[in-house]
Design a protein around this motif. Structure first.
Motif, short mmCIF file in Angstrom:
data_model
loop_
_atom_site.label_atom_id
_atom_site.label_comp_id
_atom_site.label_asym_id
_atom_site.label_seq_id
_atom_site.Cartn_x
_atom_site.Cartn_y
_atom_site.Cartn_z
N TYR A 153 -3.55 9.06 -10.18
CA TYR A 153 -3.45 10.49 -9.88
C TYR A 153 -4.61 11.07 -9.07
O TYR A 153 -4.47 12.15 -8.50
N THR A 154 -5.75 10.36 -8.98
CA THR A 154 -6.86 10.91 -8.22
C THR A 154 -6.59 10.99 -6.71
O THR A 154 -6.98 11.97 -6.08
N PRO A 155 -5.92 9.98 -6.10
CA PRO A 155 -5.74 10.04 -4.65
C PRO A 155 -5.11 11.32 -4.13
O PRO A 155 -5.49 11.81 -3.06
N VAL A 156 -4.15 11.88 -4.87
CA VAL A 156 -3.48 13.08 -4.39
C VAL A 156 -4.43 14.28 -4.36
O VAL A 156 -4.17 15.28 -3.68
N LEU A 157 -5.55 14.19 -5.09
CA LEU A 157 -6.52 15.28 -5.11
C LEU A 157 -7.56 15.17 -4.01
O LEU A 157 -8.39 16.07 -3.85
N ARG A 158 -7.54 14.06 -3.26
CA ARG A 158 -8.59 13.85 -2.26
C ARG A 158 -8.66 14.99 -1.24
O ARG A 158 -9.74 15.40 -0.82
N ARG A 159 -7.49 15.47 -0.81
CA ARG A 159 -7.51 16.55 0.18
C ARG A 159 -8.16 17.80 -0.40
O ARG A 159 -8.87 18.52 0.29
N ALA A 160 -7.91 18.06 -1.69
CA ALA A 160 -8.54 19.21 -2.33
C ALA A 160 -10.05 19.01 -2.42
O ALA A 160 -10.83 19.95 -2.24
N GLU A 161 -10.49 17.78 -2.70
CA GLU A 161 -11.91 17.49 -2.76
C GLU A 161 -12.57 17.70 -1.41
O GLU A 161 -13.64 18.30 -1.32
N ALA A 200 0.83 -1.21 0.00
CA ALA A 200 0.00 0.00 0.00
C ALA A 200 0.86 1.25 0.00
O ALA A 200 0.57 2.23 -0.69
N LEU A 201 1.94 1.25 0.77
CA LEU A 201 2.82 2.41 0.83
C LEU A 201 3.48 2.67 -0.53
O LEU A 201 3.68 3.83 -0.92
N LEU A 202 3.81 1.60 -1.25
CA LEU A 202 4.38 1.77 -2.59
C LEU A 202 3.36 2.43 -3.52
O LEU A 202 3.70 3.33 -4.30
N ARG A 203 2.11 2.00 -3.45
CA ARG A 203 1.06 2.59 -4.28
C ARG A 203 0.83 4.05 -3.90
O ARG A 203 0.64 4.91 -4.77
N LEU A 204 0.86 4.33 -2.62
CA LEU A 204 0.66 5.70 -2.17
C LEU A 204 1.82 6.60 -2.59
O LEU A 204 1.62 7.78 -2.88
N ALA A 205 3.02 6.03 -2.66
CA ALA A 205 4.17 6.80 -3.13
C ALA A 205 4.02 7.11 -4.62
O ALA A 205 4.35 8.21 -5.07
N GLU A 206 3.50 6.16 -5.40
CA GLU A 206 3.30 6.39 -6.83
C GLU A 206 2.29 7.50 -7.07
O GLU A 206 2.41 8.26 -8.05
N ARG A 251 11.93 7.19 1.11
CA ARG A 251 13.38 7.38 0.98
C ARG A 251 14.05 6.07 1.35
O ARG A 251 14.18 5.76 2.55
N PRO A 252 14.43 5.26 0.36
CA PRO A 252 15.01 3.93 0.63
C PRO A 252 16.14 4.00 1.64
O PRO A 252 17.06 4.81 1.53
N GLY A 253 16.04 3.13 2.64
CA GLY A 253 17.07 3.07 3.66
C GLY A 253 16.97 4.14 4.71
O GLY A 253 17.77 4.16 5.66
N ARG A 254 16.03 5.05 4.58
CA ARG A 254 15.90 6.16 5.54
C ARG A 254 14.51 6.18 6.17
O ARG A 254 14.33 5.73 7.29
N SER A 255 13.53 6.68 5.47
CA SER A 255 12.21 6.80 6.08
C SER A 255 11.12 6.89 5.01
O SER A 255 11.41 7.12 3.83
N THR A 256 9.89 6.69 5.46
CA THR A 256 8.71 6.90 4.63
C THR A 256 7.82 7.88 5.37
O THR A 256 7.56 7.70 6.56
N GLU A 257 7.39 8.93 4.68
CA GLU A 257 6.61 9.98 5.33
C GLU A 257 5.37 10.32 4.50
O GLU A 257 5.36 10.14 3.28
N VAL A 258 4.37 10.85 5.20
CA VAL A 258 3.22 11.42 4.50
C VAL A 258 3.70 12.66 3.74
O VAL A 258 4.38 13.52 4.31
N ALA A 259 3.37 12.73 2.48
CA ALA A 259 3.85 13.84 1.66
C ALA A 259 3.19 15.15 2.05
O ALA A 259 2.01 15.19 2.39
N VAL A 260 4.00 16.19 2.01
CA VAL A 260 3.47 17.54 2.06
C VAL A 260 3.26 17.95 0.61
O VAL A 260 4.21 18.24 -0.10
N VAL A 261 2.01 17.92 0.16
CA VAL A 261 1.73 18.10 -1.26
C VAL A 261 1.91 19.56 -1.64
O VAL A 261 1.26 20.45 -1.09
N GLU A 262 2.81 19.81 -2.57
CA GLU A 262 3.07 21.17 -3.02
C GLU A 262 2.15 21.52 -4.18
O GLU A 262 1.64 20.66 -4.89
N GLU A 263 1.98 22.81 -4.38
CA GLU A 263 1.01 23.26 -5.37
C GLU A 263 1.34 22.80 -6.79
O GLU A 263 0.43 22.41 -7.54
#
Length: 221
Positions: free
Chosen positions: A161-169, A57-63, A70-82
């Motif tokens: 590409y729709t998931p990243v728009l959910r917050r805007a919706e 799921a995290l791989l799909r969310l990253a896509e 960040r391989p070998g470091r961390s996985t974070e919730v994205a701060v979506v830029e404009e």
């Protein structure tokens, strides 16, 4: 906010798609906040599943741009830029325009009625201020056209590409502009019923392209 300490309301037998949707929705509604670190072990314990579907799921969310890995470091919730959000919005709007153009000549009376029923549920959710139910009904509404278009490539692009728009919706469905969305749906239904593919395509594009992306990077609260 931290990973919730109480178990999520989800069956232990969640399939990978269910895990994906649960994590996606937690990001959209702010349960998992922008910049928050995501550890697959903690998420698996919260959802009551093994780590494997969580990692998938995290791989799909990253896509889709909702997660930064960040391989070998961390996985974070994205701060979506404009900029990226605007790009996703443009692609999604174009896909819905195409879906309407192709689907309208193929729509049956039953499918038109399904759109009307979905819009009634949408309007009720908006009236109640229930953004989650509004998104669900909105999906059902637009899915009629997507399904009628019968284009697997189009569906795959929207899935990405729709998931990243959910917050805007969600922000739109909680804003003072929320009631206009049901009106746009109603106009789209009438254009579809009249067989006006060009008009329906133009309105579908405008509906998605008018999403307010500038403020969508923050949690809807």
């Amino acid at each position: 906010m931290p990973i919730p300490s109480s178990p999520a309301r989800a069956a232990r037998s969640l399939l990978r798609d269910d895990v994906y949707r649960q994590l996606r929705d937690a990001i959209v509604d702010g349960t998992l906040a922008p910049g928050e670190s995501l550890r697959d072990g903690e998420l698996a314990e919260w959802l009551g599943v093994s780590r494997t579907p969580v990692r998938e799921a995290l791989l799909r969310l990253a896509e889709s741009g909702l997660v930064v890995a960040r391989p070998g470091r961390s996985t974070e919730v994205a701060v979506v830029e404009e900029g990226p959000l605007r790009g996703a919005r443009d692609v999604v709007a174009a896909m819905h325009e195409l879906a309407a153009r192709v689907a309208v000549p193929r729509l049956s009376s039953e499918q038109i009625e399904a759109m009307r029923a979905a819009n009634e549920r949408f309007a009720a959710a908006i009236e109640a201020g229930d953004a989650d139910a509004a998104v669900t009904a909105d999906d059902a509404f637009h899915d009629v056209l997507i399904a009628a278009a019968g284009n697997a490539a189009l569906s795959a692009v929207l899935e990405r590409y729709t998931p990243v728009l959910r917050r805007a919706e969600v922000l739109r469905f909680l804003s003072v502009d929320r009631f206009s969305s049901a009106d746009r749906h109603a106009r789209l239904i009438e254009l579809c019923a009249a067989g006006d593919a060009d008009g329906a395509a133009a309105l579908a594009f405008q509906t998605w392209h008018s999403l307010p992306v500038a403020a969508a990077g923050s949690s809807p609260g």
